[in-house]
Design a protein around this motif. Structure first.
Motif, PDB file in Angstrom:
ATOM      1  N   GLU A  64      -3.613 -10.745   4.385  1.00 52.86           N
ATOM      2  CA  GLU A  64      -3.760  -9.440   4.851  1.00 52.86           C
ATOM      3  C   GLU A  64      -4.941  -8.882   5.162  1.00 52.86           C
ATOM      4  O   GLU A  64      -5.167  -8.075   5.883  1.00 52.86           O
ATOM      5  CB  GLU A  64      -2.986  -8.664   3.621  1.00 52.86           C
ATOM      6  N   ASP A 130      -6.100   2.539  -0.683  1.00 56.59           N
ATOM      7  CA  ASP A 130      -4.945   1.737  -1.222  1.00 56.59           C
ATOM      8  C   ASP A 130      -4.344   1.107  -0.046  1.00 56.59           C
ATOM      9  O   ASP A 130      -3.675   2.029   0.888  1.00 56.59           O
ATOM     10  CB  ASP A 130      -4.227   2.647  -1.901  1.00 56.59           C
ATOM     11  N   GLY A 131      -3.775  -0.051  -0.064  1.00 52.17           N
ATOM     12  CA  GLY A 131      -3.001  -0.897   1.179  1.00 52.17           C
ATOM     13  C   GLY A 131      -3.789  -1.348   2.228  1.00 52.17           C
ATOM     14  O   GLY A 131      -3.394  -1.901   3.058  1.00 52.17           O
ATOM     15  N   PRO A 151      -0.338   2.797   4.606  1.00 49.17           N
ATOM     16  CA  PRO A 151      -0.299   4.290   4.786  1.00 49.17           C
ATOM     17  C   PRO A 151      -1.740   4.870   5.619  1.00 49.17           C
ATOM     18  O   PRO A 151      -1.707   5.738   6.061  1.00 49.17           O
ATOM     19  CB  PRO A 151      -0.744   4.656   3.032  1.00 49.17           C
TER      20      PRO A 151
ATOM     21  N   ILE B 299       1.104  -7.052  -4.435  1.00 53.07           N
ATOM     22  CA  ILE B 299      -0.238  -6.871  -3.938  1.00 53.07           C
ATOM     23  C   ILE B 299       0.172  -5.219  -3.684  1.00 53.07           C
ATOM     24  O   ILE B 299       0.698  -4.797  -2.810  1.00 53.07           O
ATOM     25  CB  ILE B 299      -0.503  -7.445  -2.583  1.00 53.07           C
ATOM     26  N   SER B 300      -0.472  -4.431  -4.597  1.00 51.30           N
ATOM     27  CA  SER B 300      -0.379  -3.088  -4.405  1.00 51.30           C
ATOM     28  C   SER B 300      -0.890  -2.485  -3.151  1.00 51.30           C
ATOM     29  O   SER B 300      -2.068  -3.019  -2.798  1.00 51.30           O
ATOM     30  CB  SER B 300      -1.197  -2.377  -5.551  1.00 51.30           C
ATOM     31  N   PRO B 301      -0.428  -1.275  -2.527  1.00 51.36           N
ATOM     32  CA  PRO B 301       0.774  -0.734  -2.896  1.00 51.36           C
ATOM     33  C   PRO B 301       1.828  -1.230  -2.017  1.00 51.36           C
ATOM     34  O   PRO B 301       2.927  -0.906  -2.072  1.00 51.36           O
ATOM     35  CB  PRO B 301       0.278   0.699  -2.666  1.00 51.36           C
ATOM     36  N   MET B 302       1.562  -2.312  -1.033  1.00 51.34           N
ATOM     37  CA  MET B 302       2.769  -2.614  -0.026  1.00 51.34           C
ATOM     38  C   MET B 302       3.679  -3.368  -0.818  1.00 51.34           C
ATOM     39  O   MET B 302       4.997  -3.267  -0.275  1.00 51.34           O
ATOM     40  CB  MET B 302       1.923  -3.173   0.971  1.00 51.34           C
TER      41      MET B 302
END
Lengths: 522, 377, 61
Positions: A64, A130-131, A151, B299-302
């Motif tokens: 990711e 976050d994300g 997001p 895996i935060s937040p996804m």
């Protein structure tokens, strides 16, 4: 007008000079420094990518984060490094080359620069959200970039909006300056080729940046306001996104290469001590390339399932447009032929540009053959192709321009030995990095993967070693710039023996205000 | 000193190159493939390549000749000529003619690639994040194909096997010598189904169906990968195609259908918690661990955590838990597994999630209850 | 400046070759508007002739 002549003041002092300046030279320098900074940030992301790809298996980063790196590397290099660097060069050089005292719209100029740090601060801040940062590739295909996006995509959209506004304003400024501020005797047909290519580039920017802005706005409403432009479930079409993106994206490719053609067309004649071969053809071809660049966008989409006639149309159009682009190389070679050449650093970068950009052009021609593209598409062959066009193309031309005009900017000669070191390290590094990518691509390695099967291991290791060599060589450039700003052999007004043009009529360093009375063009 | 460190660096690089080449080959070129189309594409590729090489040699020899002979240091005097329209016209028209010559075979090949009529076998290929579904149209047969590489190999804990990242649990099996039509689509984001040996690459686009076809000449196992960035595990959704003879294909069809029938029958019997946990862990590793992670922490937040989460521990959330697994969550990577897994697998994996990692609810979800929930929907 | 000269100039741009003499002549023009209009017209002609050619090729094979 008279007040400008009355106030022979120099720059303001302290931070306010840079915050409030309307001087084209100050703004040009800020653009160039900003783009160098972005070049290093985007470059470190590339090194993280190359570090992960040293050998098969996941070692350094997780998939990711890898995707965030490929995305941010592309966005930062395209919108943060290459485009602002060309705008910076235009800011510095266009007024000097056409005999104008400044850009036509100085306050707008200040505004369009200061949008950029905010745009890219916003984009970079997504890394700590976050994300995570955008992770859908710099081409941000929907629905991965809409329904399935992290997001932070909203910040990405606004960053693109800001950078786009900055580009449009910068382009308008260039157009207005060139059309209205030329010295009375500087007719269109006497304009240096760098000015010509930038004029045409500016028109391209004004034409396509709104398309990009519209596309990201459609993404925004898809994400937040329940529309379905790119969602088949609501009657939309994900392929529409690709058409819109590449309708912007293909002219964007020319936005990043036409000013480079202009730079090379300034440098090669200077160091060959011979006029540019086929100036008229160059100007004509550049303008028609700009128009025709709007008719080839779907060659990026040969595998999405466009109908047979569409495939054939875009294949033929792409092959035809490649000819006027390609023969520019013949013109540069003919300029060198029977010249009296010397090989200072700018010329070395220019010659490397000609050779390596041609290699990128050839792989582009191969990609244009639509049936073969089914095998090339989305592999490392494509990565090799566009890096050959953008790194020894756009980036080398910017480096060449920096070395060529740095004595004019600073008043000092740069260190020729260090310059040559920088050139040779970069040259070796980039070929080691990008040439093996042709091989792994043909052997079947898809792009944008964080891990690969073992048959691709050797060449990926070579690429990574080359990548580190190339990346760290750029520190030599910083050293050269710092040394040159601090001191060195004083540069004369005409820095290079064969140099022609108005920019060499002003002393070195170029005073804060130049051409307050228009010069006479021979 | 400087020279020595330089040469030792070179030695280290050479040693590193040597060690990797022990396990890999230095493949330089595109595969010729095993179909008529892939061979014509290969020959197009080689033609345009050699054209480029010839032009490059011509242009660069002039350039380097000038660089050597027309330099100031050897006393060259610059001429002042700057145009010659005839020469320019020649070097424009010649490339155009070469390209026209290239366009003819390219057009023929492309037209052939687009002719998907008269197929013998029709297979619908659906891309999912991050696996492929193959549906044999008219055969009532459908299954999923997942990466089967051991995660320890990916994380460098054990030696990588030679098909590292190019191996799946259920390969696509097709007959040779038959025209196979692929109907390519997607369930979520855009993927691209690519097998280099067939020269078949088609984007899988949600809501649209793309067509492509192949006719394979030789028996063999052919490997490919997803070619369009499709999210986190884009690099981990390979394609494996086994091309077999007609007889083997018929045999495989019967066996495959029988094993699916056996799985359905297994739903009727009673399953113990232990059995469900063992089976559930397998199913979880294959289908869920990519996002929710092996330890259930997500895996935060996804990708939300399952470990110690309300949904997987509270009794009143039990039906909600089952519902999400069966129906998925729109707009996220959470798919509707009700259509992908068998009742046994679903029961096992939900039981596993409610009891693993200290969730310890003691709940047993039976295959029968899953079946009735699927029916009531 | 007659319209044929404009077409000739735009055509030269499309193939990317122009002589210095003709360029000087072209730049005697008072306004760039005819060149731009003819340029856009020629792009349209280019597009439609290519569409026609492509359809013909598909029909042929």
């Amino acid at each position: 007008m008279t007040s400008a002549v009355d106030h022979h003041h120099g720059p303001a002092t302290g931070m306010t000079r840079w915050l409030f300046t309307t001087n084209h030279k100050d703004i040009g320098s800020m653009y160039l420094i900003f783009s160098l900074l972005m070049f290093f940030i985007g470059g470190s992301m590339a090194l993280i990518i190359r570090m992960e790809l040293v050998e098969p298996g996941l070692q350094v980063v997780q998939p990711e984060f890898f995707n965030q790196m490929t995305t941010m590397h592309g966005l930062i290099m395209v919108f943060g490094a290459v485009m602002p660097a060309f705008v910076g060069l235009a800011n510095w050089m266009v007024p000097l080359m056409i005999g104008a005292p400044d850009m036509a719209l100085p306050r707008l100029n200040n505004f369009s620069f200061w949008l950029l740090p905010f745009a890219f601060f916003m984009l970079l801040s997504t890394l700590v959200m976050d994300g995570g940062a955008p992770d859908f590739g710099w081409t941000f295909y929907a629905p991965l970039s809409t329904t399935y996006a992290p997001p932070s995509v909203t910040f990405f959209i606004f960053a693109i909006h800001l950078a786009g506004v900055s580009s449009i304003l910068g382009a308008i400024n260039v157009i207005v300056t060139i059309m209205n501020m030329r010295a009375p005797s500087m007719s269109y047909m006497k304009m240096p080729l760098f000015v010509w290519t930038w004029l045409i580039t500016a028109f391209l920017l004004v034409a396509v940046m709104p398309v990009l802005a519209g596309t990201v706005t459609m993404m925004l409403t898809d994400i937040h306001f329940g529309t379905s432009f790119f969602d088949a479930g609501g009657g939309g079409d994900p392929v529409l996104f690709q058409h819109l993106f590449w309708f912007f994206g293909h002219p964007e490719v020319y936005i990043m290469i036409l000013p480079a053609f202009g730079i090379i067309s300034q440098i090669v004649p200077t160091f060959s001590r011979k006029p540019l071969f086929g100036y008229a053809s160059m100007v004509y071809a550049t303008s028609s390339i700009a128009l025709l660049s709007f008719t080839v966008w779907a060659h990026h989409m040969f595998t999405v399932g466009i109908p047979l006639v569409g495939e054939l149309f875009f294949m033929y159009a792409t092959m035809l447009i490649s000819v006027p682009t390609g023969v520019k190389v013949f013109n540069w070679v003919a300029t060198m032929f029977r010249g009296s050449m010397t090989f200072e650093t700018p010329m070395l970068f220019a010659i490397a540009f000609i050779v390596l950009f041609t290699i990128g052009g050839f792989s582009g021609l191969m990609l244009a053959i639509s049936p073969a593209d089914f095998q090339y598409h989305d592999t490392y062959f494509v990565v090799a192709h566009f890096h050959y066009v953008l790194v020894p193309g756009a980036v080398f031309s910017i480096m060449a321009a920096a070395y060529y005009w740095m004595p004019k900017w600073t008043g000092n000669m740069y260190d020729e030995y260090l310059g040559k070191c920088h050139f040779w390290c970069s040259f070796v590094g980039l070929n080691l990095t990008f040439f093996p990518m042709h091989f792994v691509g043909l052997a079947g390695m898809p792009r944008r993967i964080p891990d690969y099967s073992i048959q691709f291991a050797d060449f990926n290791l070579v690429s990574s070693l080359g990548g580190f060599l190339f990346g760290f060589s750029q520190l030599i450039f910083v050293l050269v710039v710092v040394k040159c700003v601090k001191g060195g052999k004083k540069a004369e007004a005409v820095v290079w023996e064969g140099a022609e043009g108005l920019e060499w009529q002003v002393p070195s360093p170029a005073p804060y205000h130049t051409f307050e009375t228009p010069p006479e063009v021979k | 000193m400087k020279e020595r460190s330089c040469s030792s660096a070179v030695l280290i690089i050479l040693a590193a190159l040597w060690s990797v080449s022990a396990q890999a080959d230095w493949a330089l070129n595109m595969t010729e493939g095993v179909t008529e189309v892939s061979r014509s594409i290969y020959s197009l590729h080689m033609q345009i390549f050699w054209i480029c090489v010839v032009i490059a040699i011509a242009v660069f020899s002039v350039m380097f000749w000038s660089i050597i002979h027309h330099r100031k240091s050897v006393g060259a005097k610059a001429e002042q000529f700057h145009e010659n329209t005839t020469v320019e016209l020649i070097w424009t028209i010649v490339p155009v003619l070469i390209l026209v010559a290239m366009a003819v075979p390219a057009t023929t090949t492309l037209i052939e690639m687009y002719d998907t009529s008269d197929s013998d076998v029709d297979i619908q290929v659906t891309g999912y994040q991050w696996k492929w579904q193959y549906q044999y149209l008219g055969e009532d047969l459908s299954f999923f194909s997942n990466l089967s590489t051991n995660p320890d190999e990916i994380n460098n804990k054990v030696e990588k096997n030679k098909n590292y990242l190019l191996e799946v649990d259920e390969p696509l099996v097709v007959p040779i010598g038959k025209k196979i039509r692929f109907l390519v689509t997607s369930n979520d984001v855009i993927h691209s189904w690519w097998v280099p040996a067939f020269a078949v690459k088609r984007d899988a686009i949600p809501g649209f169906i793309n067509e492509s076809w192949t006719r394979i000449d030789e028996v063999g196992t052919y490997r490919g990968q997803c070619a369009e960035l499709c999210g986190k595990d884009h690099g981990f959704m390979p394609i494996v195609v086994q091309a077999v003879t007609d007889e083997d294909y018929a045999l495989w069809l019967t066996e495959k259908k029988a094993s699916i029938a056996a799985e359905v029958a297994a739903a009727a019997r009673v399953w113990s918690l232990e059995e469900l946990m063992v089976r559930g862990e397998q199913v979880y590793q294959k289908n869920c661990a990519a996002c929710h992670q092996v330890g259930g922490q997500g895996i935060s937040p996804m990708f939300p955590a399952l470990k110690a989460s309300a949904i997987a521990t509270q009794a009143e959330q039990r039906d909600a838990h089952i519902k999400i697994v069966l129906e998925g969550r729109a707009g996220t990577a959470m798919q509707a597994y009700g259509a992908q897994l068998s009742a046994v697998e679903l029961a096992a994996v939900i039981t596993y999630e409610r009891n693993a990692w200290g969730n310890d609810t003691g709940d047993i979800i039976t295959p029968q209850s899953i079946q009735s929930m699927l029916k009531s929907k | 400046m007659n319209i044929w000269k404009v077409f000739k100039a735009v055509f030269s741009a499309f193939i990317g070759v122009q002589s210095e003499k003709n360029r000087l002549e072209d730049f005697q023009a008072n306004s760039p508007i005819p060149f731009i209009l003819v340029g856009i017209l020629m792009v349209l002609i280019f597009i439609f002739s290519l569409v026609y050619l492509v359809n013909f090729m598909v029909y042929l094979m």
